[in-house]
Design a protein around this motif. Structure first.
Motif, PDB file in Angstrom:
ATOM      1  N   ALA A  74       0.780  -1.062   0.082  1.00 29.18           N
ATOM      2  CA  ALA A  74      -0.002   0.057  -0.023  1.00 29.18           C
ATOM      3  C   ALA A  74       1.037   1.309   0.092  1.00 29.18           C
ATOM      4  O   ALA A  74       1.923   1.182   0.969  1.00 29.18           O
ATOM      5  CB  ALA A  74      -1.020   0.020   1.215  1.00 29.18           C
TER       6      ALA A  74
ATOM      7  N   MET B  40      -4.648   6.909   1.063  1.00 28.72           N
ATOM      8  CA  MET B  40      -4.019   5.801   0.356  1.00 28.72           C
ATOM      9  C   MET B  40      -4.187   5.972  -1.089  1.00 28.72           C
ATOM     10  O   MET B  40      -5.189   6.245  -1.684  1.00 28.72           O
ATOM     11  CB  MET B  40      -4.871   4.581   0.810  1.00 28.72           C
ATOM     12  CG  MET B  40      -4.062   3.118   0.141  1.00 28.72           C
ATOM     13  SD  MET B  40      -4.700   1.464   1.091  1.00 28.72           S
ATOM     14  CE  MET B  40      -6.364   1.834   0.360  1.00 28.72           C
TER      15      MET B  40
ATOM     16  N   TYR C 299      -2.916   0.272  -3.731  1.00 28.68           N
ATOM     17  CA  TYR C 299      -2.520  -0.926  -3.268  1.00 28.68           C
ATOM     18  C   TYR C 299      -2.870  -2.012  -4.079  1.00 28.68           C
ATOM     19  O   TYR C 299      -3.119  -1.773  -5.126  1.00 28.68           O
ATOM     20  CB  TYR C 299      -3.737  -0.891  -1.965  1.00 28.68           C
ATOM     21  CG  TYR C 299      -5.147  -1.146  -2.793  1.00 28.68           C
ATOM     22  CD1 TYR C 299      -5.957  -2.372  -2.826  1.00 28.68           C
ATOM     23  CD2 TYR C 299      -5.979  -0.228  -3.046  1.00 28.68           C
ATOM     24  CE1 TYR C 299      -7.215  -2.318  -3.176  1.00 28.68           C
ATOM     25  CE2 TYR C 299      -7.202  -0.105  -3.486  1.00 28.68           C
ATOM     26  CZ  TYR C 299      -7.511  -1.384  -3.707  1.00 28.68           C
ATOM     27  OH  TYR C 299      -8.982  -1.539  -4.099  1.00 28.68           O
TER      28      TYR C 299
ATOM     29  N   GLN D 267      -5.260  -6.112   0.289  1.00 26.59           N
ATOM     30  CA  GLN D 267      -6.738  -6.321   0.574  1.00 26.59           C
ATOM     31  C   GLN D 267      -7.019  -7.583   1.201  1.00 26.59           C
ATOM     32  O   GLN D 267      -7.851  -7.849   2.218  1.00 26.59           O
ATOM     33  CB  GLN D 267      -7.639  -6.024  -0.634  1.00 26.59           C
ATOM     34  CG  GLN D 267      -9.232  -5.895  -0.125  1.00 26.59           C
ATOM     35  CD  GLN D 267      -9.898  -5.716  -1.594  1.00 26.59           C
ATOM     36  OE1 GLN D 267      -9.259  -5.426  -2.596  1.00 26.59           O
ATOM     37  NE2 GLN D 267     -11.300  -5.894  -1.659  1.00 26.59           N
TER      38      GLN D 267
ATOM     39  N   LEU E 191      -9.809  -6.471   4.008  1.00 25.62           N
ATOM     40  CA  LEU E 191     -10.714  -5.176   3.812  1.00 25.62           C
ATOM     41  C   LEU E 191     -11.564  -4.990   2.823  1.00 25.62           C
ATOM     42  O   LEU E 191     -11.407  -5.816   1.666  1.00 25.62           O
ATOM     43  CB  LEU E 191      -9.548  -3.998   3.711  1.00 25.62           C
ATOM     44  CG  LEU E 191      -8.686  -3.992   4.769  1.00 25.62           C
ATOM     45  CD1 LEU E 191      -7.420  -2.711   4.360  1.00 25.62           C
ATOM     46  CD2 LEU E 191      -9.119  -3.443   6.116  1.00 25.62           C
TER      47      LEU E 191
ATOM     48  N   THR F 291     -11.212   0.634   0.495  1.00 20.02           N
ATOM     49  CA  THR F 291      -9.858   0.878  -0.082  1.00 20.02           C
ATOM     50  C   THR F 291     -10.062   1.516  -1.390  1.00 20.02           C
ATOM     51  O   THR F 291      -8.942   2.470  -1.757  1.00 20.02           O
ATOM     52  CB  THR F 291      -9.180  -0.428  -0.650  1.00 20.02           C
ATOM     53  OG1 THR F 291     -10.091  -1.239  -1.359  1.00 20.02           O
ATOM     54  CG2 THR F 291      -8.925  -1.298   0.789  1.00 20.02           C
TER      55      THR F 291
ATOM     56  N   ILE G  16      -7.355   3.121   7.882  1.00 18.65           N
ATOM     57  CA  ILE G  16      -6.933   2.069   7.898  1.00 18.65           C
ATOM     58  C   ILE G  16      -6.524   1.343   8.881  1.00 18.65           C
ATOM     59  O   ILE G  16      -6.828  -0.002   9.170  1.00 18.65           O
ATOM     60  CB  ILE G  16      -5.625   2.278   6.716  1.00 18.65           C
ATOM     61  CG1 ILE G  16      -6.189   2.785   5.268  1.00 18.65           C
ATOM     62  CG2 ILE G  16      -5.021   0.784   6.384  1.00 18.65           C
ATOM     63  CD1 ILE G  16      -7.326   1.462   4.645  1.00 18.65           C
TER      64      ILE G  16
END
Length: 909
Positions: free
Chosen positions: A504, A512, A515, A520, A525, A530, A539
């Motif tokens: 990430a 962010m 990623y 993930q 997540l 994301t 996060i």
């Protein structure tokens, strides 16, 4: 009939009558003679009759002519009277003219260089006013017309277009000689203008001279107009006196006769009187400008720089002739243009700076004027189109440049070039703004794909001063880089998404930016979270829910992302985080150059299990290796005692100490003794190898002659060379000198290499032992012409207990060679190919006491952990130094009368 005519007629009649009478008097005589002779007519009578008839006819004709002449005389008398009346009227009209009219009826050649005798017509007032411009010569009496023409003849006509206008005298000469008419005016010394006009009228030449002042004086309201003009003149004079613009007036001698107060202030004079008295000029060059204006009778402009009251001021100077009288010959003003001059200078510098700047940029720029001609281009424009300065000099137009580039193959190839060209030039005429407003606006940018593969972005913009400015930017590399960037970005995304490690990237503001799927998946997540570019705090809040005991790992991650401190921006080493589901994640960060931070998360659960297993297995292997080393050392040591006994008794038997042996017994004893020596050397090699691996073996460095060392080794190996029928050659310079080394260990290295070379070289081959200096090192090599080694065998040649081929030994020779050379801080290289022999090269760098001491310290410090050979009582014993190479006797090579065995090479692979 006139009196003359009558007198002529009378003479004619008298003459005729006298002739007739004479003829009649002589007629009888002639008639009598003629008749008497022939009876014919007398000729005299006939002539007299003819004369009478002719006289009568003449009288009749004269009477008729007299009547016709009388009528013609009456007619011309009337015409003459009419012409005289008309001439009097013309003279009266010309006399009413406000100027003078000079009429020349005589030939120009009769003037003899003068003005001739022209007829003078015009009013007296005109003659009087014009004579005021002439000066009377008291020494010589001159006619008024000549005085006038002498005064005006030297003046030049002011309306001529030629650089050197002709004088009035030259004009009159051309008029009288060639009939060249002219019209214009001349200006007298006091500034008054006189109008002149020359024409040809029939056989006469007329010159019209007019004084405008007389014409004005004859106007009806001349006095009132004079008063009005006088009032205006006084007002203008007062205005000039108070004007901030310096003004002055000069006389015919270019002397100052009047200045205003502003003039006196500029020259820093007390009053205007001092300026006139001292003739103080603003600048010495101004008087020259006034002289030019006086001679050419035209206003003259100039510029001068004056330092007044400590200030540098720039003035525009105007000197002009004045149409006045008296001392009003020239007038001048000085206009302060300091600010304007500074603005022009600043503008010029700004333009030059802009041009220098444009010459440095890579974008090609060309500016075309309102008439589409090229007025500026930078260096990039010339280089872009490969044009010479000669091609761009002069008056070059936009359309011509496009045509030239098309012919050279530099422009795109549209289907209709003329239409495309009109579109390129449309900005000059189409879509213009209203009159009085600025020329703004431009055409949309275009992309040109050139035949040579380049791509240009073309921008066209109207120039505020008229014309069009065009910019050409080569975007070929930009498009290529953009394509490569997009490709690289796609590859990067695909690469990141195929990584097992979660990655990430967080921007400097904590959001962010990027990623991969592994990130993930590792933290489980939601994709919506994301994809919304969440902040690092959000996060970490979601990560903290899965962590069992994160410690300060998340705080360090947050500081590395959002902190601006240099201490917090350092990379974070791998930190392990236990998760509630039993997994173990390794967390690390790496600051990026653009201020962003890369965070990586790797599931190391399996790795930790494998690491644990490997550590346990490594401990087992280390213990086994330790046991093996102890076993080899112990067995090798224990074998030496019975081996020494066998060798001792075998030597006693070989020496026939207990009786004479037959030939077979001697062969058996020699074989036993040879095998014992070989076994003893092998055991010593094993002990040396174990000592080196344990760090217990030391090298005794001393100065050694390299040449003698190689000759000693060659002498020792000579017997082996004779047995194998192989030629041994030494290749070493005599002046190679000395170097620090353990000569015993290096000699052992050479014995092992030579033994290998003899073992793998067939009869008739050659073995070379050589040495050279290479920089700060000594290179020693042994090469042979044997069968060589395959790449696979070369890779294992220096491993212990590795041997190949029918002549291979225990596989310790090359292993000891490499280890002995490493003890000297050197290295070994093998060059070989199958069927072309082997070359083994040892490199020995120059040794120093410090390096030797360092080697000794390392060997000493590792003794504690190295396995030690033990005796029967299991007490550790110090390592024994390997004895020098043994000598043995062989039955077939014993020297007569000697009990010592011949030298032999040491056992090798």
């Amino acid at each position: 009939m006139s009196d003359g005519m009558k007198h002529w007629v009378k003479k004619l009649l008298i003459g005729t009558m006298l002739s007739s009478t004479s003829a009649l008097a002589t007629a009888p005589v002639l008639a009598a003679g003629e008749t008497g002779a022939g009876g014919a007519i007398d000729p005299l009578l006939a002539g007299a009759g003819g004369a009478i008839a002719l006289a009568v006819a003449a009288v009749i004709w004269a009477l008729r002519i007299s009547a016709a002449n009388r009528n013609q005389s009456l007619h011309w008398s009337e015409k003459l009277a009419e012409m005289e009346a008309r001439l009097e009227k013309a003279d009266s009209v010309l006399s009413a003219h406000p100027g003078l009219v000079l009429v020349w009826e005589d030939d120009a050649k009769s003037a003899n260089g003068g003005w001739g005798s022209p007829k003078i017509l015009g009013g007296p007032a005109a003659l009087a006013s014009l004579l005021a411009f002439s000066k009377e010569d008291k020494t010589e009496k001159t006619a008024p017309v000549d005085r006038l023409l002498n005064a005006l003849g030297a003046l030049r006509l002011q309306d001529e277009d030629a650089e050197e206008p002709e004088t009035l005298k030259e004009k009159i000469k051309n008029l009288r000689d060639h009939g060249v008419a002219f019209s214009g005016n001349v200006v007298t010394a006091d500034g008054r203008t006189i109008e002149v006009d020359g024409r040809v009228a029939g056989g006469q030449v007329a010159l019209w001279i007019t004084d405008p002042a007389v014409r004005m004086a004859e106007d009806g309201a001349v006095i009132g107009a004079f008063r009005e003009r006088a009032t205006d003149l006084h007002g203008a004079l007062a205005l000039l006196e108070r004007s901030p613009v310096p003004a002055w007036r000069r006389n015919a001698d270019l002397e100052l006769v009047w200045v205003n107060r502003a003039y006196a202030d500029i020259v820093e004079a007390a009053n205007v009187g001092d300026v006139i008295k001292q003739q103080t000029e603003l600048d010495n060059t101004i008087k020259k400008l006034a002289s030019t204006a006086a001679s050419e009778r035209k206003p003259q402009d100039g510029k001068t720089i004056i330092n007044s009251r400590g200030e540098r001021r720039v003035f525009r100077i105007v000197e002009m002739p004045l149409h006045g009288s008296g001392d009003a010959a020239l007038g001048g003003v000085a206009i302060d243009i300091t600010e304007q001059d500074k603005a022009k200078s600043d503008l010029k510098q700004q333009i030059e700076a802009n041009q220098r700047t444009l010459d440095q940029i890579h974008t090609a720029v060309a500016i075309f004027g309102a008439s589409q001609n090229l007025i500026y281009y930078n260096r990039a424009f010339r280089e872009l189109w490969a044009l010479d300065e000669a091609e761009l000099s002069g008056r070059v137009y936009h359309g011509e440049i496009l045509d030239q580039l098309r012919v050279a193959g530099h422009l795109p190839e549209p289907s209709d070039y003329e239409q495309w060209k009109e579109k390129q030039l449309a900005l000059y005429t189409e879509g213009l703004s209203e009159p009085g407003s600025e020329r703004l606006g431009g055409a949309p940018d275009e992309v040109w794909h050139l035949p040579d593969g380049r791509t240009l972005q073309v921008s066209k913009q109207r120039h505020p001063f008229g014309g069009v400015m065009t910019a050409f930017e080569d975007i070929t590399e930009k498009l290529t880089l953009e394509t490569q960037f997009n490709t690289q970005l796609s590859v990067q995304k695909a690469t990141l998404n195929n990584l097992a490690e979660g990655v990430a990237v967080f921007a400097a503001d904590g959001s962010m930016r990027l990623y991969n799927k592994a990130f993930q998946k590792v933290w489980r997540l939601d994709a919506r979270l994301t994809d919304s570019r969440p902040h690092i705090d959000l996060i970490i809040e979601n990560l903290d829910k899965l962590a069992k005991d994160p410690g300060d790992a998340f705080d360090a991650l947050r500081r590395c992302v959002v902190s601006k401190s240099h201490e917090d921006r350092k990379p974070i080493e791998i930190r392990e985080i236990k998760l509630v589901d039993g997994r173990t994640l390794a967390v690390g960060t790496e600051p990026l150059p653009d201020g962003a931070t890369l965070a990586r998360f790797l599931d190391v659960t399996d790795s930790k299990e494998r690491e644990k297993e490997l550590k346990e297995r490594n401990a087992i292997l280390e213990n086994a290796d330790r046991l093996k080393s102890k076993f080899v050392d112990h067995v090798s040591y224990q074998l030496r005692t019975p081996l020494s006994t066998i060798i001792g008794f075998s030597e006693m038997l070989e020496g026939e100490m207990f009786g004479v042996l037959n030939d077979r017994q001697k062969d058996y004893v020699a074989s036993v003794l040879s095998a014992s020596y070989h076994l003893r050397d092998l055991i010593n090699d094993i002990i040396d190898l174990a000592a080196i691996d344990a760090g217990q073996l030391e090298v005794a460095l001393k100065k050694t002659d390299i040449r003698k060392l190689l000759e000693s080794a060659a002498t020792f190996a000579a017997l082996k060379a004779e047995d194998t029928q192989v030629t041994l050659k030494v290749d070493c310079p005599k002046d190679i000198g000395e170097t620090e080394m353990d000569d015993r260990r290096i000699k052992q290295v050479l014995f092992n290499l030579l033994s290998n070379a003899f073992a793998y070289t067939g009869a008739g081959g050659q073995v070379t032992l050589g040495a050279r200096r290479v920089g700060d090192a000594v290179k020693i090599w042994v090469s042979d012409t044997g069968r060589g080694l395959s790449p696979t065998d070369q890779a294992r040649a220096f491993d212990a207990f590795e041997s190949r081929g029918p002549s291979a030994g225990a596989g310790l020779g090359l292993a000891l060679v490499e280890r002995f050379i490493k003890l000297h801080h050197g290295w070994v290289r093998m060059d070989s190919s199958e069927g072309h022999g082997v070359t083994v090269t040892c490199f020995l760098p120059e040794q120093t006491k410090a390096a030797a001491a360092n080697t000794t310290d390392k060997a000493t410090s590792s003794q504690a952990s190295a396995p030690q050979p033990k005796g029967k009582d299991n007490a550790p014993k110090p390592a024994k130094k390997k004895a020098p190479a043994r000598q043995r006797r062989r039955a077939k090579s014993k020297s007569p009368g000697s009990d010592k065995p011949a030298s032999r090479p040491q056992a090798a692979e």
